[in-house]
Design an enzyme around this catalytic site. Structure first.
Site, PDB file in Angstrom:
ATOM      1  N   GLY A  11     124.213  59.093  79.982  1.00  0.00           N
ATOM      2  CA  GLY A  11     123.651  59.440  78.669  1.00  0.00           C
ATOM      3  C   GLY A  11     122.973  58.227  78.058  1.00  0.00           C
ATOM      4  O   GLY A  11     123.519  57.135  78.087  1.00  0.00           O
ATOM      5  N   GLY A 104     130.815  56.595  84.136  1.00  0.00           N
ATOM      6  CA  GLY A 104     130.372  57.092  85.444  1.00  0.00           C
ATOM      7  C   GLY A 104     129.390  56.132  86.097  1.00  0.00           C
ATOM      8  O   GLY A 104     129.442  55.898  87.324  1.00  0.00           O
ATOM      9  N   ASP A 128     129.683  56.779  73.072  1.00  0.00           N
ATOM     10  CA  ASP A 128     131.092  57.211  72.946  1.00  0.00           C
ATOM     11  C   ASP A 128     132.069  56.069  72.647  1.00  0.00           C
ATOM     12  O   ASP A 128     133.148  56.305  72.125  1.00  0.00           O
ATOM     13  CB  ASP A 128     131.547  57.897  74.243  1.00  0.00           C
ATOM     14  CG  ASP A 128     130.833  59.210  74.471  1.00  0.00           C
ATOM     15  OD1 ASP A 128     130.312  59.775  73.490  1.00  0.00           O
ATOM     16  OD2 ASP A 128     130.796  59.682  75.624  1.00  0.00           O
ATOM     17  N   ARG A 155     127.731  66.175  52.174  1.00  0.00           N
ATOM     18  CA  ARG A 155     128.697  66.099  51.074  1.00  0.00           C
ATOM     19  C   ARG A 155     128.062  66.492  49.732  1.00  0.00           C
ATOM     20  O   ARG A 155     128.683  67.163  48.909  1.00  0.00           O
ATOM     21  CB  ARG A 155     129.327  64.707  50.979  1.00  0.00           C
ATOM     22  CG  ARG A 155     130.483  64.681  49.982  1.00  0.00           C
ATOM     23  CD  ARG A 155     131.233  63.383  49.990  1.00  0.00           C
ATOM     24  NE  ARG A 155     132.102  63.185  51.135  1.00  0.00           N
ATOM     25  CZ  ARG A 155     133.267  63.807  51.329  1.00  0.00           C
ATOM     26  NH1 ARG A 155     133.677  64.735  50.487  1.00  0.00           N
ATOM     27  NH2 ARG A 155     134.005  63.528  52.376  1.00  0.00           N
ATOM     28  N   ALA A 187     135.996  61.657  55.094  1.00  0.00           N
ATOM     29  CA  ALA A 187     136.337  63.031  55.500  1.00  0.00           C
ATOM     30  C   ALA A 187     137.758  63.406  55.052  1.00  0.00           C
ATOM     31  O   ALA A 187     138.641  62.562  55.026  1.00  0.00           O
ATOM     32  CB  ALA A 187     136.237  63.147  57.013  1.00  0.00           C
ATOM     33  N   HIS A 250     122.645  66.018  69.817  1.00  0.00           N
ATOM     34  CA  HIS A 250     121.936  64.871  70.385  1.00  0.00           C
ATOM     35  C   HIS A 250     121.191  64.012  69.368  1.00  0.00           C
ATOM     36  O   HIS A 250     120.714  62.933  69.740  1.00  0.00           O
ATOM     37  CB  HIS A 250     120.982  65.340  71.484  1.00  0.00           C
ATOM     38  CG  HIS A 250     121.715  65.781  72.724  1.00  0.00           C
ATOM     39  ND1 HIS A 250     122.317  67.006  72.810  1.00  0.00           N
ATOM     40  CD2 HIS A 250     121.976  65.140  73.881  1.00  0.00           C
ATOM     41  CE1 HIS A 250     122.904  67.110  73.992  1.00  0.00           C
ATOM     42  NE2 HIS A 250     122.718  65.990  74.661  1.00  0.00           N
ATOM     43  N   GLN A 252     122.522  62.318  67.373  1.00  0.00           N
ATOM     44  CA  GLN A 252     123.356  61.110  67.320  1.00  0.00           C
ATOM     45  C   GLN A 252     122.973  60.097  68.395  1.00  0.00           C
ATOM     46  O   GLN A 252     123.320  58.930  68.320  1.00  0.00           O
ATOM     47  CB  GLN A 252     124.830  61.470  67.524  1.00  0.00           C
ATOM     48  CG  GLN A 252     125.415  62.314  66.420  1.00  0.00           C
ATOM     49  CD  GLN A 252     126.667  63.051  66.877  1.00  0.00           C
ATOM     50  OE1 GLN A 252     127.768  62.600  66.646  1.00  0.00           O
ATOM     51  NE2 GLN A 252     126.501  64.179  67.539  1.00  0.00           N
TER      52      GLN A 252
HETATM   53  O1  F6P Z   1     128.524  60.372  76.938  1.00  0.00           O
HETATM   54  C1  F6P Z   1     127.598  60.498  75.931  1.00  0.00           C
HETATM   55  C2  F6P Z   1     127.504  61.927  75.437  1.00  0.00           C
HETATM   56  O2  F6P Z   1     126.541  61.962  74.400  1.00  0.00           O
HETATM   57  C3  F6P Z   1     128.802  62.571  74.993  1.00  0.00           C
HETATM   58  O3  F6P Z   1     129.224  62.200  73.695  1.00  0.00           O
HETATM   59  C4  F6P Z   1     128.438  64.023  75.080  1.00  0.00           C
HETATM   60  O4  F6P Z   1     129.570  64.824  75.224  1.00  0.00           O
HETATM   61  C5  F6P Z   1     127.560  64.074  76.318  1.00  0.00           C
HETATM   62  O5  F6P Z   1     127.023  62.770  76.479  1.00  0.00           O
HETATM   63  C6  F6P Z   1     126.457  65.083  76.269  1.00  0.00           C
HETATM   64  O6  F6P Z   1     125.815  65.065  77.501  1.00  0.00           O
HETATM   65  P1  F6P Z   1     124.392  65.757  77.781  1.00  0.00           P
HETATM   66  O7  F6P Z   1     123.359  64.865  77.214  1.00  0.00           O
HETATM   67  O8  F6P Z   1     124.329  65.835  79.262  1.00  0.00           O
HETATM   68  O9  F6P Z   1     124.424  67.080  77.096  1.00  0.00           O
END
Ligand code: F6P
Length: 320
Positions: A11, A104, A128, A155, A187, A250, A252
């Site tokens: 990712g 990975g 993450d 909020r 939160a 995404h 984020q």
């Molecule tokens: O590992 C980074 C991450 O953004 C995780 O937080 C999320 O669960 C995953 O990748 C999403 O993966 P993809 O981009 O393959 O949907």
């Protein structure tokens, strides 16, 4: 060493570009040339080589994503795929490889070292922040700030309409983003996969808070703990309050990296290149507080990074 390679894999994470820039410029400073491969391990196998010099990594420090693209390679998980990858690396005269990525991707680097004796150096790049051996991985700070901006915006409207909002953040296997963004966003509850929770208790708390006059709440849920839609339905059914859900997804992972992530990436990228060129291998660079460190990949990959109990406790106290 005369020539090393670099990839971004798994990712993407904001700050990966800054890390590539640092690898390239630190290597060039030591008289070593750098070849990048697009699409991570898949791109090595397919020989997507891209010579990188000081100019080609100019102007990327502020850009999110990765100029080298990224991928999760299934072929590299096979013996034949790894054989082909090493063949390509050797064909280009590369004497080492810097791998910027998450768990990975770092496992892949260790395979190259263990199976072929190929020198590798890992750089933790993942929003993450679930990698051991470093307090921060590249991209986490930017992702938390992206989530926080969304929480702050929500909020305002939650307050105006006296609603409950359930906001789902990334984190398939862990709650680092959820805990950090939840704490910073004030939160009322933070649900993460590492800690059991009772939705019924959360509903009771919200009903009590409503009696005291507090009629809006924000619940942060890590994607690995539950789906926002299920939590929202449960809350509506068991409190009678109006609730809404929001999955940040995404967004984020994108955007311009924060100053923290840029400087972290520069420091880690340069350290990785320097250590690899100096003859170290099968390590991952990281930070311990403000200090740069480097640990064996075998240690990093066999150790689980735990949620900080002090922050968990704080979240509970602050939610009262
Ligand atoms: O590992 C980074 C991450 O953004 C995780 O937080 C999320 O669960 C995953 O990748 C999403 O993966 P993809 O981009 O393959 O949907």
């Amino acid at each position: 060493m005369k020539r090393i390679g670099v990839i971004t894999s798994g990712g993407d994470a904001p700050g990966m570009n800054a890390a590539i820039r640092a690898v390239v410029r630190a290597a060039i400073g030591r008289g070593v040339s750098v070849v990048g491969f697009t699409h991570g391990y898949e791109g090595i196998i397919d020989d997507e080589a891209m010579p990188l010099d000081s100019v080609s990594v100019g102007g990327i420090i502020s850009r999110g994503g990765t100029m080298l693209r990224s991928a999760r390679s299934k072929t590299f998980m096979t013996e034949d795929g790894r054989d082909r990858a090493v063949g390509v690396l050797r064909k280009h005269g590369l004497e080492g490889l810097v791998v910027i990525g998450g768990d990975g991707s770092l496992r892949g680097a260790l395979c190259l070292h263990d199976e072929f004796g190929f020198p590798v150096m890992g750089v933790p790049g993942s929003i993450d922040n679930d990698i051991s051996g470093t307090d921060f991985s590249i991209g986490f700070d930017t992702a938390v700030n992206a989530a926080l901006e969304a929480i702050d915006r929500v909020r305002d409207t939650a307050y105006s309409h006296e609603r409950i909002f359930v906001i789902e953040v990334m984190g398939r296997h862990n709650g680092f983003i959820a805990l950090e963004a939840g704490l910073a966003g004030g939160a009322e509850a933070i649900l993460i996969p590492e800690v059991p929770y009772s939705l019924m208790e959360i509903c009771t708390d919200m009903k009590r808070a409503a009696v005291r006059g507090k009629k809006s709440s924000i619940i942060i849920v890590a994607e690995g703990a539950a789906r926002a839609s299920d939590i929202k339905d449960f809350i509506e059914k068991n409190t009678g309050f109006e609730a809404r859900q929001l999955v940040l997804g995404h967004m984020q992972r994108g955007g311009s990296p924060t100053a923290f992530d840029r400087v972290l990436a520069l420091r880690l990228g340069a350290l990785a290149a320097n250590r690899l060129i100096s003859g170290y291998t099968a390590e991952m660079v990281g930070v311990d507080g403000v200090k740069l460190v480097s640990h064996p990949l075998s240690y990093v990959l066999s150790t689980e990074r735990a949620i900080d109990p002090e922050k968990l406790l704080l979240a509970g106290v602050m939610a009262q």
